[in-house]
Design a protein around this motif. Sequence first.
Motif, short mmCIF file in Angstrom:
data_model
loop_
_atom_site.label_atom_id
_atom_site.label_comp_id
_atom_site.label_asym_id
_atom_site.label_seq_id
_atom_site.Cartn_x
_atom_site.Cartn_y
_atom_site.Cartn_z
N ARG A 246 0.82 -1.12 -0.02
CA ARG A 246 -0.08 0.10 -0.11
C ARG A 246 0.69 1.24 0.10
O ARG A 246 0.54 2.29 -0.77
N TRP A 247 2.00 1.14 0.57
CA TRP A 247 2.79 2.49 0.95
C TRP A 247 3.49 2.69 -0.46
O TRP A 247 3.64 3.78 -0.83
N ALA A 248 3.85 1.60 -1.19
CA ALA A 248 4.43 1.73 -2.37
C ALA A 248 3.57 2.23 -3.48
O ALA A 248 3.91 3.12 -4.51
N ASP A 249 2.35 1.89 -3.39
CA ASP A 249 1.21 2.59 -4.29
C ASP A 249 1.17 4.13 -4.03
O ASP A 249 1.03 4.88 -4.88
N GLY A 272 15.32 -6.27 3.70
CA GLY A 272 14.84 -7.61 3.02
C GLY A 272 14.22 -7.44 1.91
O GLY A 272 13.85 -6.54 1.12
N SER A 273 13.99 -8.68 1.38
CA SER A 273 13.65 -8.79 0.01
C SER A 273 11.95 -8.57 -0.36
O SER A 273 11.45 -8.15 -1.50
N ALA A 274 11.32 -8.28 0.74
CA ALA A 274 9.85 -8.03 0.66
C ALA A 274 9.75 -6.44 1.22
O ALA A 274 8.39 -5.94 1.53
N GLY A 275 10.53 -5.59 1.21
CA GLY A 275 10.51 -4.48 1.99
C GLY A 275 9.85 -3.52 0.67
O GLY A 275 9.49 -3.69 -0.40
N ALA A 281 10.08 -1.25 -6.94
CA ALA A 281 10.64 -1.87 -8.28
C ALA A 281 9.54 -2.48 -9.03
O ALA A 281 9.54 -2.50 -10.19
N LYS A 282 8.54 -3.27 -8.39
CA LYS A 282 7.51 -3.75 -9.30
C LYS A 282 6.77 -2.93 -9.98
O LYS A 282 6.16 -3.07 -10.89
N ARG A 283 6.72 -1.52 -9.47
CA ARG A 283 6.10 -0.64 -9.90
C ARG A 283 6.98 0.53 -10.82
O ARG A 283 6.46 1.49 -11.08
N GLY A 284 8.04 -0.03 -11.28
CA GLY A 284 9.00 0.58 -11.98
C GLY A 284 9.91 1.74 -11.47
O GLY A 284 10.25 2.70 -12.21
#
Length: 292
Positions: A246-249, A272-275, A281-284
């Motif tokens: 949600r924060w990445a959004d 970590g890898s889920a940070g 990165a998934k959102r470009g």
Amino acid sequence: MLRKLLIGVALLALGGCAAEPPANDADPALWVVKDADTTIYLFGTVHMLKPGLSWFDEGVKSAFDASSELVLELVMPPQDEMQALVRELGMTSGGPALPDQLPPAEAAKFRAALPEMGLAPEALDHAEPWLAATMLSAAPLRQLGYDEKDGAEAVLTAAAQRAGKKVIGLETAREQLGYFDRLPLAAQRALLIETIDELPRAGDTIDRMVAAWRAGDADGLARLMNEDLGRSPELAEALLAQRNARWADWLKARMQKPGTVFVAVGAGHLAGSAGVQAELAKRGLKAERVKY
């Protein structure tokens, strides 16, 4: 792991760690996401710290000073409002007393621990297990000299107010407490039982987490926070994974507006890898470590 994750939340995320820096010096990790007209700094906080630690300087202070807005996980409501919310979500009006829901050995340890917190042995008889666990996890921190008033959020908020910077929260207090309140009862009880059993070793865990944070060792902090996450998928999903997404959004949307923003969230969310960085990165979007 449940204890480590909960202590991380209390310090509200948060193998070996990097060597601890000199006595009062700290150089916690800082990242930046930017484009042509927008800069967002990402800073991992520890919610409770000992007084006298020097971290709000060098690169962290420069990034903060360059920002016109401070974004926190939560802007704390007035104390009476927060207490009412805790009573509403964390206390029950009926049913068996909380110690009676625990195995006899853990029930005895639970009642014995409460006087050390300044509470009567029956004070949390009608608390939900998640509330009792969070209160117990914070008690060793205070006994070791950690305090919210010295935590990163308190220091940053005071500095923002002095500078006239806007301060907003990514979540509300009701939302944050709701993550615990919605956990299945079995997961809440497991969390409380492990918290009780690990109280004698809590001080060592706390000190190792803070040492990793002080050294800017995000990988070391991730190892401490995320060991054996599979033992509590509900807790990890509710407190870390869902919130990071949600924060990445929110960050991606904020990148569409020009300006410079200082975002400060619990250090466990940036490890970590889920940070949050992985979600960005998934959102470009690329988060780069700031060297200072």
